[in-house]
Design a protein around this motif. Sequence first.
Motif, mmCIF file in Angstrom:
data_model
loop_
_atom_site.group_PDB
_atom_site.id
_atom_site.type_symbol
_atom_site.label_atom_id
_atom_site.label_comp_id
_atom_site.label_asym_id
_atom_site.label_seq_id
_atom_site.Cartn_x
_atom_site.Cartn_y
_atom_site.Cartn_z
ATOM 1 N N ASN A 1 -3.597 -11.159 4.989
ATOM 2 C CA ASN A 1 -2.459 -12.524 5.684
ATOM 3 C C ASN A 1 -1.358 -12.336 4.857
ATOM 4 O OD1 ASN A 1 -4.865 -14.513 5.940
ATOM 5 N ND2 ASN A 1 -5.673 -14.979 3.849
ATOM 6 N N ARG A 2 -1.064 -11.254 4.924
ATOM 7 C CA ARG A 2 0.318 -10.412 5.018
ATOM 8 C C ARG A 2 0.906 -9.799 5.808
ATOM 9 N NH1 ARG A 2 1.115 -7.612 -0.812
ATOM 10 N NH2 ARG A 2 0.126 -9.080 -1.709
ATOM 11 N N ASN A 3 2.200 -9.596 6.139
ATOM 12 C CA ASN A 3 3.049 -9.384 6.907
ATOM 13 C C ASN A 3 3.278 -8.337 6.513
ATOM 14 O OD1 ASN A 3 3.524 -11.539 8.794
ATOM 15 N ND2 ASN A 3 5.370 -12.161 6.943
ATOM 16 N N VAL A 4 3.740 -7.653 7.813
ATOM 17 C CA VAL A 4 3.271 -5.941 8.033
ATOM 18 C C VAL A 4 4.372 -5.476 8.422
ATOM 19 C CG1 VAL A 4 2.294 -4.017 9.507
ATOM 20 C CG2 VAL A 4 1.267 -5.924 9.252
ATOM 21 N N SER A 5 5.211 -4.404 7.183
ATOM 22 C CA SER A 5 6.467 -3.918 7.764
ATOM 23 C C SER A 5 6.912 -3.506 8.384
ATOM 24 C CB SER A 5 6.747 -3.433 5.870
ATOM 25 O OG SER A 5 6.763 -1.902 6.087
ATOM 26 N N LYS A 6 8.396 -2.178 9.179
ATOM 27 C CA LYS A 6 8.684 -2.542 10.396
ATOM 28 C C LYS A 6 7.878 -1.343 10.812
ATOM 29 C CE LYS A 6 12.465 -0.824 12.844
ATOM 30 N NZ LYS A 6 14.050 -0.025 12.182
ATOM 31 N N ASN A 7 7.574 -0.187 10.000
ATOM 32 C CA ASN A 7 6.727 0.677 10.438
ATOM 33 C C ASN A 7 5.315 0.941 9.063
ATOM 34 O OD1 ASN A 7 8.806 1.887 12.156
ATOM 35 N ND2 ASN A 7 9.760 2.692 11.235
ATOM 36 N N ALA A 8 4.685 -0.330 8.939
ATOM 37 C CA ALA A 8 3.412 0.186 8.045
ATOM 38 C C ALA A 8 2.204 0.704 8.823
ATOM 39 C CB ALA A 8 2.913 -0.535 7.490
ATOM 40 N N ASP A 9 2.867 -0.045 10.852
ATOM 41 C CA ASP A 9 1.132 0.384 11.549
ATOM 42 C C ASP A 9 1.089 1.539 11.837
ATOM 43 O OD1 ASP A 9 4.109 -0.721 12.617
ATOM 44 O OD2 ASP A 9 3.131 -0.892 14.267
ATOM 45 N N ILE A 10 2.675 2.169 11.761
ATOM 46 C CA ILE A 10 2.186 3.738 12.361
ATOM 47 C C ILE A 10 2.030 4.478 11.605
ATOM 48 C CG2 ILE A 10 3.794 5.913 12.631
ATOM 49 C CD1 ILE A 10 6.272 3.880 13.382
ATOM 50 N N LEU A 11 2.125 3.918 9.953
ATOM 51 C CA LEU A 11 1.352 4.891 9.085
ATOM 52 C C LEU A 11 -0.473 4.184 8.643
ATOM 53 C CD1 LEU A 11 3.644 4.578 6.238
ATOM 54 C CD2 LEU A 11 3.502 6.524 7.478
ATOM 55 N N ILE A 12 -1.278 2.926 9.282
ATOM 56 C CA ILE A 12 -2.591 2.737 8.932
ATOM 57 C C ILE A 12 -2.630 3.577 10.215
ATOM 58 C CG2 ILE A 12 -3.493 0.488 10.416
ATOM 59 C CD1 ILE A 12 -1.410 -1.201 8.209
ATOM 60 N N PHE A 13 -2.500 3.993 11.537
ATOM 61 C CA PHE A 13 -2.318 4.067 12.277
ATOM 62 C C PHE A 13 -2.960 5.771 12.587
ATOM 63 C CE2 PHE A 13 -2.197 6.942 16.653
ATOM 64 C CZ PHE A 13 -3.245 6.100 17.627
ATOM 65 N N LEU A 14 -1.498 6.670 11.889
ATOM 66 C CA LEU A 14 -2.337 8.195 11.258
ATOM 67 C C LEU A 14 -3.318 8.028 10.045
ATOM 68 C CD1 LEU A 14 1.823 9.114 11.153
ATOM 69 C CD2 LEU A 14 -0.087 9.774 13.090
ATOM 70 N N ASP A 15 -3.132 6.972 9.447
ATOM 71 C CA ASP A 15 -4.315 6.676 8.695
ATOM 72 C C ASP A 15 -5.870 7.511 9.131
ATOM 73 O OD1 ASP A 15 -5.624 7.994 5.578
ATOM 74 O OD2 ASP A 15 -5.688 5.514 5.334
ATOM 75 N N TYR A 16 -5.847 6.094 9.952
ATOM 76 C CA TYR A 16 -7.000 5.964 11.226
ATOM 77 C C TYR A 16 -7.691 6.986 12.289
ATOM 78 C CZ TYR A 16 -9.833 4.549 14.734
ATOM 79 O OH TYR A 16 -11.053 4.190 15.919
ATOM 80 N N MET A 17 -6.908 7.811 12.522
ATOM 81 C CA MET A 17 -6.233 9.196 13.492
ATOM 82 C C MET A 17 -7.143 10.104 12.228
ATOM 83 S SD MET A 17 -6.473 8.122 15.831
ATOM 84 C CE MET A 17 -6.390 9.599 17.339
#
Length: 78
Positions: free
Chosen positions: A22-38
């Motif tokens: 229930n929060r917005n994601v900052s500009k490049n946070a999704d990249i960090l999430i994806f890298l952590d997932y990988m």
Amino acid sequence: MAVTQKLYPRGTVKRIVKAQSNRNVSKNADILIFLDYMLFMQELMREASIRSRKAGEKNISPSSVRKVTERTLRRFKG
């Protein structure tokens, strides 16, 4: 100029994170999430491979992945 292929759909990752937290994601946070997932998936497969080799299996089985999942999740808990 060459067209680059996207590794993952950024909008989809942002929508999933927003729906879960229930929060917005900052500009490049999704990249960090994806890298952590990988990194998590790489470690999970490495541990499952080690476990299946010790058990004498030729391939990684679902049971070997299940057995190492909890330990790997603990390592990646922030």
